[in-house]
Design a protein around this motif. Structure first.
Motif, PDB file in Angstrom:
ATOM      1  N   THR A  15       0.816  -1.214   0.000  1.00  0.00           N
ATOM      2  CA  THR A  15       0.000   0.000   0.000  1.00  0.00           C
ATOM      3  C   THR A  15       0.850   1.265   0.000  1.00  0.00           C
ATOM      4  O   THR A  15       0.311   2.363  -0.011  1.00  0.00           O
ATOM      5  N   PHE A  26      -0.052   3.830  -2.673  1.00  0.00           N
ATOM      6  CA  PHE A  26      -1.025   4.908  -2.474  1.00  0.00           C
ATOM      7  C   PHE A  26      -0.342   6.158  -1.923  1.00  0.00           C
ATOM      8  O   PHE A  26      -0.699   7.273  -2.272  1.00  0.00           O
ATOM      9  N   LEU A  37       2.810   6.995  -2.379  1.00  0.00           N
ATOM     10  CA  LEU A  37       3.678   7.585  -3.401  1.00  0.00           C
ATOM     11  C   LEU A  37       2.891   8.308  -4.480  1.00  0.00           C
ATOM     12  O   LEU A  37       3.434   9.137  -5.205  1.00  0.00           O
ATOM     13  N   LEU A  38       1.601   7.978  -4.616  1.00  0.00           N
ATOM     14  CA  LEU A  38       0.805   8.621  -5.662  1.00  0.00           C
ATOM     15  C   LEU A  38       0.097   9.872  -5.166  1.00  0.00           C
ATOM     16  O   LEU A  38      -0.656  10.496  -5.903  1.00  0.00           O
ATOM     17  N   TYR A  93      12.568   0.850  -4.844  1.00  0.00           N
ATOM     18  CA  TYR A  93      11.271   0.274  -4.502  1.00  0.00           C
ATOM     19  C   TYR A  93      10.535  -0.186  -5.760  1.00  0.00           C
ATOM     20  O   TYR A  93      10.348   0.560  -6.689  1.00  0.00           O
ATOM     21  N   SER A 150       4.460  -7.001  -6.351  1.00  0.00           N
ATOM     22  CA  SER A 150       3.616  -7.083  -7.539  1.00  0.00           C
ATOM     23  C   SER A 150       2.578  -8.175  -7.381  1.00  0.00           C
ATOM     24  O   SER A 150       2.794  -9.153  -6.694  1.00  0.00           O
ATOM     25  N   SER A 151       1.425  -7.964  -8.017  1.00  0.00           N
ATOM     26  CA  SER A 151       0.373  -8.967  -7.868  1.00  0.00           C
ATOM     27  C   SER A 151       0.361  -9.881  -9.074  1.00  0.00           C
ATOM     28  O   SER A 151       0.855  -9.538 -10.118  1.00  0.00           O
ATOM     29  N   THR A 187      -0.089  -5.311 -14.524  1.00  0.00           N
ATOM     30  CA  THR A 187       0.137  -4.471 -13.351  1.00  0.00           C
ATOM     31  C   THR A 187       1.458  -3.727 -13.467  1.00  0.00           C
ATOM     32  O   THR A 187       1.547  -2.542 -13.137  1.00  0.00           O
ATOM     33  N   THR A 188       2.471  -4.408 -13.982  1.00  0.00           N
ATOM     34  CA  THR A 188       3.766  -3.745 -14.155  1.00  0.00           C
ATOM     35  C   THR A 188       3.635  -2.552 -15.101  1.00  0.00           C
ATOM     36  O   THR A 188       4.172  -1.480 -14.838  1.00  0.00           O
ATOM     37  N   LYS A 233       1.946   0.218 -13.348  1.00  0.00           N
ATOM     38  CA  LYS A 233       2.847   0.857 -12.387  1.00  0.00           C
ATOM     39  C   LYS A 233       3.868   1.756 -13.070  1.00  0.00           C
ATOM     40  O   LYS A 233       4.271   2.767 -12.509  1.00  0.00           O
ATOM     41  N   THR A 256       1.926   4.919 -13.948  1.00  0.00           N
ATOM     42  CA  THR A 256       1.604   5.782 -12.819  1.00  0.00           C
ATOM     43  C   THR A 256       2.865   6.303 -12.138  1.00  0.00           C
ATOM     44  O   THR A 256       2.785   7.110 -11.229  1.00  0.00           O
ATOM     45  N   LEU A 286       5.149   4.443 -10.474  1.00  0.00           N
ATOM     46  CA  LEU A 286       5.591   3.694  -9.297  1.00  0.00           C
ATOM     47  C   LEU A 286       6.848   2.881  -9.588  1.00  0.00           C
ATOM     48  O   LEU A 286       7.581   2.518  -8.686  1.00  0.00           O
ATOM     49  N   ILE A 287       7.057   2.585 -10.856  1.00  0.00           N
ATOM     50  CA  ILE A 287       8.233   1.817 -11.258  1.00  0.00           C
ATOM     51  C   ILE A 287       8.917   2.552 -12.408  1.00  0.00           C
ATOM     52  O   ILE A 287       8.249   3.098 -13.281  1.00  0.00           O
ATOM     53  N   ILE A 338      -3.842  12.116 -12.154  1.00  0.00           N
ATOM     54  CA  ILE A 338      -4.081  10.677 -12.346  1.00  0.00           C
ATOM     55  C   ILE A 338      -4.636  10.066 -11.063  1.00  0.00           C
ATOM     56  O   ILE A 338      -4.599  10.669  -9.996  1.00  0.00           O
ATOM     57  N   LEU A 387      -5.005   5.844  -9.273  1.00  0.00           N
ATOM     58  CA  LEU A 387      -4.846   4.408  -9.426  1.00  0.00           C
ATOM     59  C   LEU A 387      -5.755   3.729  -8.414  1.00  0.00           C
ATOM     60  O   LEU A 387      -5.728   4.049  -7.232  1.00  0.00           O
ATOM     61  N   MET A 396      -6.716  -0.016  -6.995  1.00  0.00           N
ATOM     62  CA  MET A 396      -6.318  -1.412  -7.028  1.00  0.00           C
ATOM     63  C   MET A 396      -7.359  -2.214  -6.268  1.00  0.00           C
ATOM     64  O   MET A 396      -7.586  -1.992  -5.083  1.00  0.00           O
ATOM     65  N   GLN A 411      -7.425  -5.097  -5.063  1.00  0.00           N
ATOM     66  CA  GLN A 411      -7.052  -5.924  -3.914  1.00  0.00           C
ATOM     67  C   GLN A 411      -6.332  -5.144  -2.818  1.00  0.00           C
ATOM     68  O   GLN A 411      -5.897  -5.705  -1.839  1.00  0.00           O
ATOM     69  N   LYS A 412      -6.211  -3.832  -2.989  1.00  0.00           N
ATOM     70  CA  LYS A 412      -5.576  -3.029  -1.935  1.00  0.00           C
ATOM     71  C   LYS A 412      -6.465  -1.835  -1.628  1.00  0.00           C
ATOM     72  O   LYS A 412      -7.163  -1.336  -2.487  1.00  0.00           O
ATOM     73  N   GLN A 413      -6.412  -1.386  -0.386  1.00  0.00           N
ATOM     74  CA  GLN A 413      -7.253  -0.249  -0.049  1.00  0.00           C
ATOM     75  C   GLN A 413      -6.439   0.861   0.589  1.00  0.00           C
ATOM     76  O   GLN A 413      -5.462   0.617   1.273  1.00  0.00           O
ATOM     77  N   GLN A 414      -6.868   2.082   0.296  1.00  0.00           N
ATOM     78  CA  GLN A 414      -6.176   3.223   0.877  1.00  0.00           C
ATOM     79  C   GLN A 414      -6.942   3.815   2.053  1.00  0.00           C
ATOM     80  O   GLN A 414      -6.376   4.515   2.873  1.00  0.00           O
ATOM     81  N   GLU A 434     -13.781   3.379  -2.011  1.00  0.00           N
ATOM     82  CA  GLU A 434     -12.417   3.508  -2.537  1.00  0.00           C
ATOM     83  C   GLU A 434     -12.419   4.315  -3.836  1.00  0.00           C
ATOM     84  O   GLU A 434     -11.564   5.170  -4.058  1.00  0.00           O
ATOM     85  N   ASP A 464      -7.020  -1.162 -11.689  1.00  0.00           N
ATOM     86  CA  ASP A 464      -6.488  -2.517 -11.703  1.00  0.00           C
ATOM     87  C   ASP A 464      -7.471  -3.426 -10.972  1.00  0.00           C
ATOM     88  O   ASP A 464      -7.544  -3.405  -9.757  1.00  0.00           O
TER      89      ASP A 464
END
Lengths: 266, 332
Positions: free
Chosen positions: A99, A102, A104-105, A261, A265-266, B69-70, B73, B76, B78-79, B104, B106, B108, B110-113, B171, B186
């Protein structure tokens, strides 16, 4: 958009509001935590009174003077429970659960966010006791607190708080690589517990280690010296420098870690 | 097709190679791994290029581990890409400039903020401060989005007391409060029941219409893609295999259509073969595979020649086609 400082301050206020609300969500748990913190404190005070009883001096520090050091140490412990531990343990959680993405965004500094989102009430008894102990012991040591002395002490406490934060943040940052760094944080805590006593109570070699390598001296002894009115200007400046250096280092290390970082990954 | 505007998402030769620890199974493998770490390079995304115009809704398909997903990422920020270039809303994503991040979002599945222990409204207030949205404006936006999402008092209840579907809607609300122009989603419907999926789907279509937002969506549920995305990108083993309409993808994957006939009387198998490949012939029900280009002619011929009671033409389900592709691992 408003000015950036206002945006950060408002964010901070709301973060702390939600952090407190989160604690109040579980009343029983909160009550237990406060009771535990107070019991813990009474225990360590008893232990120390046994240690220092009989009017002994420690490394040239009288019993009340040494108690000022203990007061600073207790205060820092309180700050650790209230601020550092809750926040920095969430870094580890973010890395484990992915998480961190989130964070970082968000258009906000990630170090600021990760260092301020949580706040625990658990350390408040320790903070109060630490401050009380410092004031009481300084009076006992025959110190008349002047505004100048107070300013110096507050400044040095600020420097020591920031330094402590930097050390914690540096260790927490390594979770980007190792994911589980909780043990490293326990080692850091154990090492820093040396700050319970004045630095001059230790043998010369250890003293050097605690000043040059692990800056324990700057955490507790220097603010205590300031409170006792014995701090020289070079030490004051040096302490500020070390704190700034620590902050800069924690920041640079975080930026470096972020480049590595890649998130789970899923 | 000549784009009238410049693309809002641009990927050019985008590639990502991961270093992955290589560990043998068992205790011996674990010990060896602890002492001496070995790594393999795994190419997650290879040389992927595409452009997306503002306001488009594009489906991003591929099996698990295909590199979806890559890619998201990298887009966005992240990578960092290992090679190639990405440009989103005019920004290089991995620099993560504040003005880029404001444009922007994102989501996901399967993840929650949102904070687990608190009502979503508390988290939303924090987000409003982060994005510098004043109270009046954020109230307005929350109200409008809640209405579009068909949400009421759920926003005031602690998140842990909400159902999965309600949580996902909250979310989405949190992710859209700053009114982003580009949405990276995603698996936003992962684990939701059919009703909740449909609700999220219609919300996304509505949002896209109202704000002209660009959407890049990955989903395991083909219904999401068919309902929302006129255009799909199909990625397999890190490579882009298809960029175009869903129909074109179906045509490419399945050059034939299936014709199901119900006859009034049994018919000899041999004469059926003249019209197409006979898939099955059970009593009076016949299933034929006929090439698309010959379909119209074949169907009118069938109707003229045979005692047809009922005739149905259909595509093999897209899930099946894509599933078959991924098992075969090839695409012509």
């Amino acid at each position: 958009m408003g000015n950036p400082l206002g945006r950060y301050l408002l964010t901070l206020r709301r973060l702390w509001g939600t952090a407190l609300a989160m604690q109040l969500e579980y009343q029983a748990n909160l009550l237990l935590e406060v009771v535990a913190a107070i019991a813990n404190l009474i225990g360590s005070l008893l232990l120390l009174s046994l240690f220092y009883g009989g009017g002994r001096a420690l490394g040239g520090w009288s019993w009340p003077q040494a108690l000022v050091v203990l007061g600073v140490y207790t205060l820092l412990e309180g700050i650790t429970s209230t601020w550092l531990r809750p926040n920095l343990s969430t870094i580890v959680g973010h890395v484990q659960q992915g998480t961190l993405d989130f964070v970082l965004l968000k258009p906000i500094d990630s170090q600021f966010w990760l260092s301020t989102t949580r706040l625990s009430l658990m350390g408040l008894p320790e903070i109060a006791t630490g401050l009380g102990l410092m004031i009481w012991a300084a009076a006992k040591a025959g110190i008349r607190t002047t505004p100048w002395l107070l300013c110096q002490t507050l400044l040095m406490l600020l420097a020591s708080g920031l330094l402590l934060y930097s050390l914690w943040f540096l260790v927490a940052t390594t979770s980007i690589w190792f994911v589980k760094t909780w043990n490293a944080i326990e080692v850091l805590r154990a090492a820093l517990s040396a700050g319970r006593y004045p630095i001059s109570a230790y043998p010369a070699a250890v003293r050097t280690l605690f000043t040059m390598v692990l800056p324990v001296a700057f955490l507790t002894t220097v603010p205590a010296e300031a409170m006792l009115g014995r701090l020289t200007l070079p030490w004051l400046l040096l302490s500020l420098m070390v704190a700034c250096l620590g902050l800069a280092l924690s920041r640079a290390f975080w930026q470096f870690a972020l480049r590595f970082y890649t998130s789970a990954s899923s | 097709m000549a784009p009238s505007t410049s693309p809002i998402i641009l990927a050019e030769g985008l590639s990502k190679t991961y270093r992955v620890a290589a560990k043998d199974p068992g205790l011996a493998g674990t010990l060896r791994h602890f002492v001496q770490r070995r790594y393999n390079d795994v190419a997650a995304v290879r040389d992927v290029s595409f452009q997306i115009q503002p306001g488009e809704m594009v489906g991003f398909l591929g099996p698990n581990g295909a590199g979806k997903t890559t890619t998201l990422k990298m887009l966005t920020g992240l990578i960092h890409p290992s090679a190639g270039k990405a440009l989103v809303a005019g920004y290089t994503p991995h620099r993560r400039q504040a003005n880029f991040l404001r444009r922007i979002t994102l989501v996901m599945g399967q993840k929650q903020q949102l904070l687990w222990d608190l009502p979503a409204l508390d988290s939303l207030r924090v987000n409003a401060a982060v994005y510098g949205i004043d109270d009046a404006e954020s109230h307005r936006r929350i109200h409008a989005l809640a209405e579009m999402l068909d949400m009421g008092n759920e926003l005031k209840r602690p998140l842990r007391k909400l159902s999965l579907g309600q949580r996902m809607k909250a979310e989405l609300l949190a992710a859209l409060l700053h009114r982003p122009e580009v949405l990276f989603l995603d698996e936003p419907t992962l684990g939701l029941d059919v009703n909740a999926q449909a609700r999220v789907r219609s919300f996304l279509a509505d949002y896209n219409q109202r704000f002209g937002a660009t959407v890049l969506l990955t989903s395991h549920y083909m219904a999401d893609i068919t309902a929302l995305c006129p255009r799909v990108l199909l990625i397999h083993e890190g490579r882009l295999f298809h960029d175009g309409s869903l129909e074109a993808l179906t045509q490419r994957l399945a050059p034939c259509r299936e014709v199901r006939l119900e006859l009034a009387e049994p018919w000899p198998l041999d004469s059926l073969r003249a019209y197409g490949e006979v898939e099955s012939c059970e009593g009076m029900v016949v299933r034929l595979l006929i090439r698309r280009d010959a379909l119209t002619a074949a169907v009118s011929q069938l109707l003229a020649d045979l005692p047809v009671r009922d005739l149905e033409v259909r595509d093999p389900p897209i899930e099946e086609l894509i599933g078959r592709l991924f098992v075969q691992g090839t695409l012509s």
